[in-house]
Design an enzyme around this catalytic site. Sequence first.
Site, PDB file in Angstrom:
ATOM      1  N   ASP A  99       0.867  -1.174   0.000  1.00  0.00           N
ATOM      2  CA  ASP A  99       0.000   0.000   0.000  1.00  0.00           C
ATOM      3  C   ASP A  99       0.903   1.222   0.000  1.00  0.00           C
ATOM      4  OD1 ASP A  99      -2.184   1.746   0.434  1.00  0.00           O
ATOM      5  OD2 ASP A  99      -3.172   0.247   1.682  1.00  0.00           O
ATOM      6  N   ASP A 200      -2.928   4.798  -2.359  1.00  0.00           N
ATOM      7  CA  ASP A 200      -3.864   5.451  -1.457  1.00  0.00           C
ATOM      8  C   ASP A 200      -4.314   6.817  -1.984  1.00  0.00           C
ATOM      9  OD1 ASP A 200      -4.951   5.264   1.346  1.00  0.00           O
ATOM     10  OD2 ASP A 200      -3.874   7.149   1.558  1.00  0.00           O
ATOM     11  N   GLU A 242      -6.626   4.027  -5.575  1.00  0.00           N
ATOM     12  CA  GLU A 242      -7.842   4.302  -4.803  1.00  0.00           C
ATOM     13  C   GLU A 242      -8.361   5.669  -5.222  1.00  0.00           C
ATOM     14  OE1 GLU A 242      -9.564   4.780  -0.244  1.00  0.00           O
ATOM     15  OE2 GLU A 242      -7.632   5.599  -0.797  1.00  0.00           O
ATOM     16  N   HIS A 315     -10.733  -2.023   4.543  1.00  0.00           N
ATOM     17  CA  HIS A 315     -10.519  -1.621   5.933  1.00  0.00           C
ATOM     18  C   HIS A 315     -11.221  -0.313   6.298  1.00  0.00           C
ATOM     19  CE1 HIS A 315      -7.805   0.624   3.476  1.00  0.00           C
ATOM     20  NE2 HIS A 315      -7.566   1.451   4.475  1.00  0.00           N
ATOM     21  N   ASP A 316     -11.842   0.342   5.336  1.00  0.00           N
ATOM     22  CA  ASP A 316     -12.549   1.600   5.592  1.00  0.00           C
ATOM     23  C   ASP A 316     -14.064   1.419   5.596  1.00  0.00           C
ATOM     24  OD1 ASP A 316     -10.146   3.068   5.571  1.00  0.00           O
ATOM     25  OD2 ASP A 316     -10.246   3.338   3.387  1.00  0.00           O
TER      26      ASP A 316
HETATM   27  C1  GLC Z   1      -7.431   5.982   2.325  1.00  0.00           C
HETATM   28  C2  GLC Z   1      -7.242   4.818   3.250  1.00  0.00           C
HETATM   29  C3  GLC Z   1      -7.709   5.211   4.612  1.00  0.00           C
HETATM   30  C4  GLC Z   1      -6.884   6.386   5.087  1.00  0.00           C
HETATM   31  C5  GLC Z   1      -6.907   7.523   4.084  1.00  0.00           C
HETATM   32  C6  GLC Z   1      -5.819   8.508   4.363  1.00  0.00           C
HETATM   33  O1  GLC Z   1      -8.748   6.279   2.111  1.00  0.00           O
HETATM   34  O2  GLC Z   1      -7.866   3.685   2.744  1.00  0.00           O
HETATM   35  O3  GLC Z   1      -7.651   4.151   5.532  1.00  0.00           O
HETATM   36  O4  GLC Z   1      -7.368   6.835   6.311  1.00  0.00           O
HETATM   37  O5  GLC Z   1      -6.715   7.086   2.767  1.00  0.00           O
HETATM   38  O6  GLC Z   1      -4.562   7.961   4.077  1.00  0.00           O
END
Ligand code: GLC
Length: 542
Positions: A99, A200, A242, A315-316
Amino acid sequence: MKQTKWWKNAVVYQIYPRSFQDSNGDGIGDISGIISRLDYLSELGIDVIWLSPVYESPQDDNGYDISDYYAIYHEFGTMEDMEALIREAGKRGIRIVMDLVANHSSDEHPWFVEARKGRDSKYRDYYIWREGDRNQPPNELTSVFGGSAWEWDEESGAYYLHLYSRKQPDLNWENADMRRDMYQMINWWLDKGIGGFRLDVIDTIGKVPDQMITTNGPKLHEYIQELSRETFQHHDIMTVGETWGANVDNAKLYSNPDGSEFSMIFQFEHICANWSEDGKWKQGKKDFVKLKKIFSRWQKELWGKGWNSLFWNNHDLPRVVSNFGDDGRYRVESAKALATFLHGMQGTPYIYEGEELGMTNIHLEDVSQIRDIESLNMYEEYRQQGWSHEELMAAINGAGRDNARTPMQWDDTDNAGFTTGTPWIEVNPNYRTINAKAELADDNSVFHYYKKLIALRKSDAWKDVFMDGTYVPFMEEDEDIFAYTRELGAKRLLVIGNFHDVERTVTLPYAVRKILLSNYQTPQINALQATLRPYEALMAEL
Ligand code: GLC
Ligand code: CA
């Protein structure tokens, strides 16, 4: 010969290291713990592990705040452990996707420590600073985790931007030196033999804060193309961005088959389908027809022009069986139906740890049980807006990120076999019945269903249909049934299921020749008629 990218036929399993397996009793999952569970993953049949961040970090946002991209977070292990993980996974044909958090670093990263020393610092411009008055932030931009996105820095008397927590200052992608340092680090990891990266919140790197632009900035694709050219394109890897701000049009750029950007992205339209205009804390009515249409649009639009990621969980997000299924009476059936619906589509499927067990949301009653920074901040902020404790906990129990972060449920011993110590976050009390050991022992479990689903996707007979077949939905306006075919040449695969707890009889477009997979023992199909019991789902050859 037609060249197929290996990741088009791969299944990815996401591990949140903090919650997967603790090996030394400190209550925190670690890399050695992951290594000890590789045989389990191999049994499931996955090809790739996407590892949430394992880099050195103060853990303000559980590792999404990196203070050293070249080191492993000491509580997760050492670089030797990481190399062992890559090696041991490799022996089982599993690649490790790291990641990468490139939108921001930790405020404890040496770059930021230097940067805040003053305007002359070599690293000042690696971050985004604005002059101003300490009582008047430059503009109204807000942080995803609540409050202003601008933080006043006492040390240098200026504001810096943080789209996430104040301990996650945004990096300045305008700065060519910063970009070069970033590519160097990425290549250093690629040389270690990893299988790729998940990037990310990558759609915010082209932000223009003065114009209130965060996602989809004007230079976003220019940056991504440079990043890809300088790093990814020299390796046979998979990359997934993402991108909360993605739509079907820019997805064709992001996942351009020419390989100029990423292999694929995570888009979130289906996830946000039930959110209110104010976001995830206020959910609207679950609209199944809307959800199906979103999937259909992505399936059709990206066919031949890009590549989809298929996911319900990460995980979110809350646990899918609680969110879109039935985590009570039909937990097992609905978990399997959700998997059927998703894995039948074109794209690369992702399974989030515990999803293959049908793990559910947790029920928290007290603020002291919350661990996630986002929920903690939200509690404070909404409390001030007049929400009651009960309303706040209901919202957090429905949509909070801790739902996904409770420890992996391995067996029915104390703490679900996750740790011999005190877990950093509570274990879901339902682990006595929902756990990997019980699932492995039961041929009809959610685990075995996922295993069969993966095997079917990879079978010689069907893999081309899953990879390249067209997607043809039917019964699109039906509020209970999902139904589509995947077609390639003379082959036709039916994917159908009932998303609700009432039996339904439906008419099929063609007669079923052979049932390939089903979540009830005895499918009831008679010529063109199928009777689908609560959450019954199946795949069949037509
Ligand atoms: C992404 C991650 C999340 C994190 C955010 C900031 O959305 O999946 O868990 O808090 O980015 O890095
Ligand atoms: Ca540990």
